[in-house]
Design an enzyme around this catalytic site. Structure first.
Site, PDB file in Angstrom:
ATOM      1  N   ASP A 175       0.818  -1.220   0.000  1.00  0.00           N
ATOM      2  CA  ASP A 175       0.000   0.000   0.000  1.00  0.00           C
ATOM      3  C   ASP A 175       0.855   1.276   0.000  1.00  0.00           C
ATOM      4  O   ASP A 175       1.824   1.368   0.751  1.00  0.00           O
ATOM      5  CB  ASP A 175      -0.838  -0.052   1.300  1.00  0.00           C
ATOM      6  CG  ASP A 175      -1.953   0.957   1.297  1.00  0.00           C
ATOM      7  OD1 ASP A 175      -2.028   1.763   0.377  1.00  0.00           O
ATOM      8  OD2 ASP A 175      -2.763   0.908   2.254  1.00  0.00           O
ATOM      9  N   ARG A 182     -11.669   2.809   8.443  1.00  0.00           N
ATOM     10  CA  ARG A 182     -10.310   3.099   7.971  1.00  0.00           C
ATOM     11  C   ARG A 182     -10.327   4.273   6.984  1.00  0.00           C
ATOM     12  O   ARG A 182      -9.669   4.234   5.942  1.00  0.00           O
ATOM     13  CB  ARG A 182      -9.686   1.864   7.319  1.00  0.00           C
ATOM     14  CG  ARG A 182      -8.174   1.852   7.437  1.00  0.00           C
ATOM     15  CD  ARG A 182      -7.525   0.840   6.528  1.00  0.00           C
ATOM     16  NE  ARG A 182      -6.108   0.689   6.844  1.00  0.00           N
ATOM     17  CZ  ARG A 182      -5.189   0.325   5.976  1.00  0.00           C
ATOM     18  NH1 ARG A 182      -5.508   0.052   4.738  1.00  0.00           N
ATOM     19  NH2 ARG A 182      -3.941   0.203   6.333  1.00  0.00           N
ATOM     20  N   ASP A 230      -6.280  -6.644  -1.749  1.00  0.00           N
ATOM     21  CA  ASP A 230      -6.652  -6.404  -0.355  1.00  0.00           C
ATOM     22  C   ASP A 230      -8.086  -5.869  -0.268  1.00  0.00           C
ATOM     23  O   ASP A 230      -8.656  -5.390  -1.261  1.00  0.00           O
ATOM     24  CB  ASP A 230      -5.657  -5.386   0.221  1.00  0.00           C
ATOM     25  CG  ASP A 230      -5.544  -5.438   1.735  1.00  0.00           C
ATOM     26  OD1 ASP A 230      -6.363  -6.105   2.367  1.00  0.00           O
ATOM     27  OD2 ASP A 230      -4.636  -4.776   2.282  1.00  0.00           O
ATOM     28  N   MET A 231      -8.675  -5.925   0.898  1.00  0.00           N
ATOM     29  CA  MET A 231     -10.028  -5.404   1.120  1.00  0.00           C
ATOM     30  C   MET A 231     -10.118  -5.105   2.604  1.00  0.00           C
ATOM     31  O   MET A 231     -10.120  -6.017   3.415  1.00  0.00           O
ATOM     32  CB  MET A 231     -11.013  -6.516   0.739  1.00  0.00           C
ATOM     33  CG  MET A 231     -12.452  -6.130   0.604  1.00  0.00           C
ATOM     34  SD  MET A 231     -13.325  -6.324   2.157  1.00  0.00           S
ATOM     35  CE  MET A 231     -14.987  -6.148   1.644  1.00  0.00           C
ATOM     36  N   ASP A 233      -3.116 -10.336   9.727  1.00  0.00           N
ATOM     37  CA  ASP A 233      -2.178  -9.229   9.925  1.00  0.00           C
ATOM     38  C   ASP A 233      -1.332  -9.447  11.160  1.00  0.00           C
ATOM     39  O   ASP A 233      -0.389  -8.699  11.404  1.00  0.00           O
ATOM     40  CB  ASP A 233      -2.938  -7.898  10.062  1.00  0.00           C
ATOM     41  CG  ASP A 233      -3.173  -7.275   8.705  1.00  0.00           C
ATOM     42  OD1 ASP A 233      -2.600  -7.765   7.718  1.00  0.00           O
ATOM     43  OD2 ASP A 233      -3.935  -6.302   8.627  1.00  0.00           O
TER      44      ASP A 233
END
Ligand code: DGJ
Length: 733
Positions: free
Chosen positions: A368, A444, A479-480, A549
């Site tokens: 990211d 987020r 990703d999500m 994570d």
């Protein structure tokens, strides 16, 4: 043929190598009853098990109390609203607002092979692998036709189920619920229910609890299979462990909302069901339209949880996961997320890549932060343009430089999202999922794109594909990072708002399907804030999924134990990360972090230029271990030997080659123990009569000795220590 129908008794029998699933028809009324599921039964007359000769009698023999029959008969696919007070598998509302449905037998077909589920992930099989039964039921009043699909695998104890619903009536119908699988069975063995629960960074913790009267369920209404609950349910006969006991398991091949439920009735029967969660679900079915419910995989084992696990692993490795990488060793990657977070540029990435390549790491993954103006998580999702202030010289330059080092290059995307602070949102504020007049809640700092609208799907796909076409990119991390809420689409009619979550999922599948077709050599890794979409649906598109994570080696023991209970190790994204760990602050030896990550796809998630020299020096040896053991880890049979969850001291699992010629045992001592010289572990899956040599030892052991007598593992000095034990069969000279 593993499926048969006996006209005289009205009984269908589906057989796998060790199991039978038996369905019966009640002649006059055409009720479809569930007779049996469990250990394989030989050909016989099973119709008496449907209990139609007992009080309460079938309605044709006792019409004055039809309810008693409907409320106790072991249904195969129960309707609702007409006298069975247990929860139904299907719900339908008519234009007049009435809700009642009773699907009764109409016809059937049996054929070799397995049909595809349009637009949905599913296991696949050729005519030599499996047979399918299509059982068509109708509800005459509404005109609803319900086709139940059952596929029995001939070499695996797995039966898959899905449902197609069609409106043959003259009016539009509203489907308010459609479970993909259901059946009724007796709770005569004091079954327990095993489910998996968790949270962000704490996924798939195993939970067992006794089944009692009423409903017990797990589910998700978060628009993803979720960190919190898992689309999996197993019923365990009392006393079941890894080796012994009956297990009935169901796993959903779907990544969105789900419900898995057991309801124990007044007569001690259990109604088991799994499907799309009915909350917020309503599908408009116009005359002639059809709806496909996703697939459920059912596995029965009478050899405990271990037997169940190995069936799932084999089924998913051979009949679900696809693509070039399915049976291949994956490149060892280094991902810059925990190394740099958003603070990186070309130079920093190349420094990491240079060091990594010298140590034997094979791929750099840029996570990211490479696009738009994304220097933190407040902005730019949707603006899929390379940020050339950070990626100086452009993406192609970076990729070429990485390739020159002999490494592959991979990239991160979060295609399903939109930041309110993005050019995309400024141009298309209506593209986010939202209800008019209500401000959608951020998570987020981001919103979710309304993927029920094909123009949005096309736009995003093109953006992602354009980047991938622009350089030699060989891996994508998809990703999500947030869940769905404020469920409203500005593109769907009011009648179709209840379709949004499922349409969203279908669009994600479609995009990944397109991606893997346009880039057939791409290695795709799914991810959802860690492991919120680690499910069989996503595995159909990507051979590996980021597990969590939480990269702390000790936390990972439980997460990986739960994950590996269903999914093969070849699918489990696992990396060695920095110390102290960024999620829990724990300090774990570098070796141990390596042993734990070897259980999965293996890689690094740290700044290799900054870690202590003694850790860096260990990397070549870890990489050599990966190369040495990965074929075995990916393709072997998995045995859970001990669980830290249960013994609070150590964790141990074993992988045995299919031909039993070698095995690898991973032992992690979580807590050191005073005045303890060794622990005995009992290996499994070996050939009783073969002699095995443990690497590094002179003597050999018979397989039976290691399995029944056990192996002594010495107490290690300190907490969080680990060791690998590699066994190889001795070849007689
Ligand atoms: C969540 C993922 O699980 C992480 O590995 C990382 O990619 C971040 N998202 C980036 O935002």
């Amino acid at each position: 043929m593993s499926i048969s129908y006996k006209k005289e008794t009205g009984v269908f029998q589906l057989n796998t190598p060790n199991t039978s699933y038996i369905i019966g028809l009640v002649d006059k009324e055409k009720f479809v009853g569930h007779i049996y599921y469990g250990r394989k039964l030989e050909n016989d007359d099973f119709s008496y098990l449907m209990r139609t000769r007992e009080n309460p009698f079938v309605p044709s023999e006792n019409a004055r109390d039809r309810n008693s029959f409907l409320d106790s008969f072991p249904m195969e696919y129960p309707g609702s609203g007409v006298g069975d007070y247990r929860e139904g598998a299907i719900g339908v509302r008519t234009l007049r607002g009435h809700e009642g449905v009773l699907p009764l037998y109409q016809s059937h077909k049996i054929y070799p092979g397995k049909p595809k589920l349009p637009g949905l992930p599913a296991t696949w099989g050729e005519a030599s692998d499996c047979d399918t039964l299509e059982l068509t039921l109708t509800d005459e009043v509404s005109g609803l036709e319900v086709t139940l699909f059952y596929t029995a695998f001939s070499k695996l104890d797995a039966i898959t189920r899905s449902v197609q619903v069609k409106n043959h009536g003259t009016d539009t119908l509203y489907l308010t619920k459609v479970m993909s699988a259901a059946f009724d069975m007796d709770n005569d063995k004091e079954f327990e229910m095993l489910t998996m629960h968790g949270s962000w960074a704490r996924e798939r913790r195993i939970q067992k609890k006794p089944i009692g009267y009423g409903k017990q369920s797990c589910g998700s209404i978060r628009g993803e299979s979720s960190h919190q609950e898992h689309p999996f349910l197993a019923l365990l006969e009392k006393g079941t462990n890894q080796k012994r006991g009956e297990v009935y398991a169901m796993n959903f091949v779907y990544s969105g909302n789900f419900l898995a439920q057991v309801e124990q009735s007044q007569f001690d029967s259990m109604r088991v069901m799994m499907g799309i969660h009915p909350e917020n679900f309503c599908w408009e079915l116009k005359t002639g339209e059809a709806f496909w419910a996703p697939e459920v995989v059912m596995v029965y084992s009478h050899k405990g949880l271990g037997g169940m696990t190995r069936t799932f692993h084999d089924l998913y490795r051979n009949h679900l996961i696809r693509g070039e990488y399915r049976d291949k060793k994956r490149p060892i990657l280094i991902n810059n997320w925990e190394a740099t977070y958003f603070d990186f540029n070309t130079e920093k990435l190349l420094d990491i890549a240079k060091e990594a390549s010298q140590l034997g790491i094979e791929m750099l993954v840029m996570d990211d932060g490479w696009f738009g103006a994304r220097n933190d998580d407040n902005t730019s999702l949707g603006d899929w343009e390379v940020n050339e202030t950070k990626i100086q010289g452009g993406l192609k330059h970076l990729v070429d430089e990485v390739n020159k080092l002999g490494m592959k290059f991979g990239i991160w995307f979060e295609p399903e999202m939109i930041s309110p602070d993005s050019n995309l949102f400024r141009e298309h504020p209506d593209w986010a999922i939202q209800m008019p007049d209500r401000t959608p809640s951020l998570a987020r700092n981001q919103l979710v794109l309304d993927l029920s609208r094909p123009e949005i799907v096309d736009y995003i796909y093109e953006k992602v594909a354009k980047i991938l076409r622009s350089a030699n990119i060989e891996y994508v991390k998809w990703d999500m990072n947030r869940q769905l809420n404020d469920l409203g689409s500005l593109g769907l009619s009011p009648e179709r708002q209840g379709e949004l979550s499922h349409r969203y999922m279908l669009a994600v599948y479609e995009m990944q399907d397109r991606l893997t077709k346009e880039f057939p050599h791409l290695l795709l890794e799914n991810c959802s804030g860690g492991g919120a979409r680690f499910d069989a649906g996503m595995l159909y598109y990507s051979p590996q999924i980021w597990c969590s994570d939480d990269t702390d080696a000790i936390e990972r023991l439980s997460i990986q134990e739960g994950t590996a209970m269903i999914y093969p190790l070849s699918a489990m994204g696992a990396h060695v990360s920095d110390c102290p760990n960024h999620t829990v602050g724990r300090k774990t030896p570098f070796e141990t972090r390596g042993y734990v990550a070897l259980a999965g796809t293996f890689g690094y998630e740290l700044d290799v230029t900054k870690i202590p020299q003694e850790d860096r020096d260990m990397i070549p040896a870890q990489i050599a271990m990966y190369h040495k053991y990965n074929d075995l880890v990916r393709g072997g049979d998995y045995y859970r030997i001990a669980s830290y969850r249960e013994n609070h001291g150590y964790d141990c699992y074993e992988v045995v080659a299919k031909d039993k010629s070698e095995a690898l045992v991973t032992f992690i001592q979580v807590m050191g123990r005073a005045n303890c010289h060794s622990r005995r572990i009992y290996l499994d899956g070996l050939d009783e009569n073969v002699k095995y040599r443990i690497e590094g030892e002179e003597r050999t052991y018979l397989g039976s000795t290691l399995m029944y007598g056990g192996l002594q593992v010495e107490n290690l000095w300190g907490d969080f220590q680990g060791k690998l034990i590699y066994l190889k069969a001795e070849v007689d000279k």
